[in-house]
Design a protein around this motif. Structure first.
Motif, PDB file in Angstrom:
ATOM      1  N   MET A  83       0.809  -1.165   0.108  1.00 42.12           N
ATOM      2  CA  MET A  83       0.042   0.005   0.028  1.00 42.12           C
ATOM      3  C   MET A  83       0.844   1.394   0.013  1.00 42.12           C
ATOM      4  N   SER A  84       1.995   1.328   0.823  1.00 44.92           N
ATOM      5  CA  SER A  84       2.788   2.370   0.782  1.00 44.92           C
ATOM      6  C   SER A  84       3.425   2.764  -0.549  1.00 44.92           C
ATOM      7  N   GLN A  89       3.659   6.100  -5.365  1.00 46.74           N
ATOM      8  CA  GLN A  89       3.661   5.918  -6.882  1.00 46.74           C
ATOM      9  C   GLN A  89       2.491   6.901  -7.194  1.00 46.74           C
ATOM     10  N   LEU A  90       1.250   7.107  -6.819  1.00 45.35           N
ATOM     11  CA  LEU A  90       0.448   7.991  -7.236  1.00 45.35           C
ATOM     12  C   LEU A  90       0.667   9.334  -6.914  1.00 45.35           C
ATOM     13  N   ILE A  91       1.306   9.703  -5.572  1.00 47.28           N
ATOM     14  CA  ILE A  91       1.523  11.140  -5.469  1.00 47.28           C
ATOM     15  C   ILE A  91       2.524  11.578  -6.260  1.00 47.28           C
ATOM     16  N   THR A  92       3.775  10.737  -6.492  1.00 46.78           N
ATOM     17  CA  THR A  92       4.525  11.255  -7.420  1.00 46.78           C
ATOM     18  C   THR A  92       4.746  11.073  -8.762  1.00 46.78           C
ATOM     19  N   GLN A  93       3.592  10.384  -9.313  1.00 52.92           N
ATOM     20  CA  GLN A  93       3.318  10.138 -10.590  1.00 52.92           C
ATOM     21  C   GLN A  93       4.133   9.302 -11.236  1.00 52.92           C
ATOM     22  N   ASN A  94       5.036   8.347 -10.580  1.00 58.32           N
ATOM     23  CA  ASN A  94       6.106   7.691 -11.025  1.00 58.32           C
ATOM     24  C   ASN A  94       5.894   6.248 -10.536  1.00 58.32           C
ATOM     25  N   ARG A  95       6.099   5.322 -11.250  1.00 57.02           N
ATOM     26  CA  ARG A  95       6.113   3.895 -11.175  1.00 57.02           C
ATOM     27  C   ARG A  95       7.219   3.376 -10.342  1.00 57.02           C
ATOM     28  N   VAL A 270       4.488  -5.180  -6.447  1.00 54.08           N
ATOM     29  CA  VAL A 270       3.136  -5.574  -6.172  1.00 54.08           C
ATOM     30  C   VAL A 270       2.307  -4.214  -7.134  1.00 54.08           C
ATOM     31  N   PRO A 271       2.513  -2.847  -6.827  1.00 51.66           N
ATOM     32  CA  PRO A 271       1.652  -2.007  -7.580  1.00 51.66           C
ATOM     33  C   PRO A 271       1.729  -2.141  -8.984  1.00 51.66           C
ATOM     34  N   ASN A 272       3.091  -2.311  -9.300  1.00 50.35           N
ATOM     35  CA  ASN A 272       3.074  -2.096 -10.799  1.00 50.35           C
ATOM     36  C   ASN A 272       2.556  -3.464 -11.520  1.00 50.35           C
ATOM     37  N   VAL A 273       2.533  -4.594 -11.054  1.00 49.87           N
ATOM     38  CA  VAL A 273       2.059  -5.625 -11.508  1.00 49.87           C
ATOM     39  C   VAL A 273       0.508  -5.511 -11.787  1.00 49.87           C
ATOM     40  N   ILE A 274       0.043  -4.991 -10.464  1.00 53.25           N
ATOM     41  CA  ILE A 274      -1.382  -4.813 -10.397  1.00 53.25           C
ATOM     42  C   ILE A 274      -1.932  -3.439 -11.506  1.00 53.25           C
ATOM     43  N   SER A 275      -1.382  -2.727 -11.505  1.00 47.47           N
ATOM     44  CA  SER A 275      -1.507  -1.517 -12.529  1.00 47.47           C
ATOM     45  C   SER A 275      -1.450  -1.812 -13.927  1.00 47.47           C
ATOM     46  N   ASP A 280      -5.130   2.402 -12.821  1.00 50.62           N
ATOM     47  CA  ASP A 280      -4.625   3.184 -11.802  1.00 50.62           C
ATOM     48  C   ASP A 280      -5.671   3.753 -10.797  1.00 50.62           C
ATOM     49  N   ASP A 281      -6.866   2.939 -10.777  1.00 47.20           N
ATOM     50  CA  ASP A 281      -7.969   3.482  -9.759  1.00 47.20           C
ATOM     51  C   ASP A 281      -7.408   2.961  -8.560  1.00 47.20           C
ATOM     52  N   LEU A 282      -7.076   3.602  -7.493  1.00 41.67           N
ATOM     53  CA  LEU A 282      -6.663   3.025  -6.215  1.00 41.67           C
ATOM     54  C   LEU A 282      -7.817   2.266  -5.555  1.00 41.67           C
ATOM     55  N   ARG A 283      -9.024   2.725  -5.539  1.00 40.33           N
ATOM     56  CA  ARG A 283      -9.990   2.301  -4.811  1.00 40.33           C
ATOM     57  C   ARG A 283     -10.432   0.816  -5.145  1.00 40.33           C
ATOM     58  N   SER A 284     -10.338   0.581  -6.401  1.00 42.59           N
ATOM     59  CA  SER A 284     -10.607  -0.815  -6.973  1.00 42.59           C
ATOM     60  C   SER A 284      -9.312  -1.662  -6.800  1.00 42.59           C
ATOM     61  N   ASN A 285      -8.082  -1.296  -6.979  1.00 40.79           N
ATOM     62  CA  ASN A 285      -6.834  -1.705  -6.991  1.00 40.79           C
ATOM     63  C   ASN A 285      -6.468  -2.214  -5.526  1.00 40.79           C
ATOM     64  N   LEU A 286      -6.773  -1.334  -4.511  1.00 40.20           N
ATOM     65  CA  LEU A 286      -6.130  -1.738  -3.248  1.00 40.20           C
ATOM     66  C   LEU A 286      -6.638  -2.893  -2.506  1.00 40.20           C
TER      67      LEU A 286
END
Length: 338
Positions: A83-84, A89-95, A270-275, A280-286
């Motif tokens: 989650m961190s 990645q969302l805040i910095t707009q960088n994967r 993990v976030p890159n694989v999911i994205s 990039d929808d955080l609510r459905s990806n969380l």
């Protein structure tokens, strides 16, 4: 204004094709399969180890003292670091950004060291407090660097973070050598679950609160991921969202660092694989990020306990090996000509 903008976004989502709405559903067949696999890995983790819980008289007692706390700690830690990485990645707009590539882990370690220098025998709460405060301050310093540096490539962001982390780590090493605490620093950054037992992991349950807060503010973090100008045009307080996200990241990283240690690249994988598969929808990806993070770290821990049994290697070694390969693959995808 923010609520109206959010309503418009939700209305736009409702008007999208059915395929998009299906993607936003949580309890789909693939997600249920993923949950079952993670549960199976948890069961395997419970019965993996050198100590014979079936043949010894105190086997059942040891099962509740060490095996269950270790498995629960694996699940909570995997969710926290994943989650961190997603929020960062969302805040910095960088994967390519996560606590390992921004120096957040190194700042947390410096916080632990400072606490030990001030209080010779600090409690776990004091260590967590120091790690959280320094993690927050260090992440804000990283964001200040990003604002002052003109970025021509997304690769510059993790490079800045790793350079900043190297400087902080060098300063921590200097303090450790000066005050003869080098061995303690090394123990913090081993990143092993071998010492987890009942009475030494319970603060990790605070990660559940962090997950709930991230889910509640998911829409705001998604707005922040669109950029400062877009977020402000939609009525969102961009700076407040960044402060909130940084606070939640620091809280999660501080707890994990104080209880477990350094766990590299988990928030990157993990976030890159999911994205890649869900956008990039955080609510459905969380939920997906939490489940996959639990599965990855539990699998790595099982490998760490069995690869040279009866001995055990730190789980950070397995995570670092896998994460570095994934990191290189992502870099190559970033550099691929479009």
């Amino acid at each position: 204004m923010l609520n109206q903008s959010t309503d418009k976004m939700l209305g736009a989502e409702n008007s999208q094709p059915q395929g998009s709405s299906k993607r936003n559903k949580i309890w789909t067949k693939p997600f249920i399969v993923a949950v079952i696999i993670v549960i199976a890995l948890g069961v395997i983790s419970l019965f993996t180890g050198v100590y014979d819980i079936w043949g010894q008289e105190d086997g059942l007692r040891m099962f509740f003292i060490t095996r269950i706390p270790r498995t629960v700690a694996l699940m909570l830690t995997g969710a926290a670091m994943s989650m961190s990485g997603l929020v960062m990645q969302l805040i910095t707009q960088n994967r390519l950004v996560e606590p390992t590539t921004t120096g957040t882990i190194e700042w947390a370690g410096l916080g632990l060291l400072v606490v030990y220098l001030i209080v010779p025998a600090p409690t776990l709460v004091l260590r967590m407090t120091g790690a959280i405060i320094f993690s927050f301050a260090g992440t804000m310093v990283f964001f200040m660097f990003l604002k002052r540096v003109k970025l021509r490539s997304s690769l510059i962001v993790p490079i800045i973070g790793m350079m900043l982390g190297a400087v902080v780590s060098a300063f921590s090493t200097f303090l450790g050598l000066t005050f003869q605490m080098t061995q303690s620093i090394e123990n913090w950054f081993i990143g092993s679950f071998a010492s987890v037992q009942i009475g030494r992991y319970e603060y990790l349950w605070l990660i559940v609160i962090i997950a709930v807060l991230i889910y509640i503010y998911a829409d705001r973090f998604t707005l922040a991921g669109l950029g400062e100008d877009v977020a402000k045009s939609l009525g969102a307080n961009y700076n407040r969202i960044v402060m909130l996200g940084t606070g939640l990241i620091a809280f999660a990283v501080g707890i994990v660092t104080a209880v477990i240690g350094n766990l590299p690249f988990l928030g990157l994988i993990v976030p890159n694989v999911i994205s890649m598969y869900r956008g990039d929808d955080l609510r459905s990806n969380l939920p997906w990020v939490c489940v996959l993070g639990m599965g990855v770290i539990t699998l790595c821990d099982i490998i760490s306990r069995t690869i040279i049994m009866p001995f055990e290697v730190p789980v950070s070694l397995i995570l670092g090996t896998v994460g570095s390969v994934v990191f290189i693959i992502i870099l190559m995808r970033q550099r691929r000509p479009r």
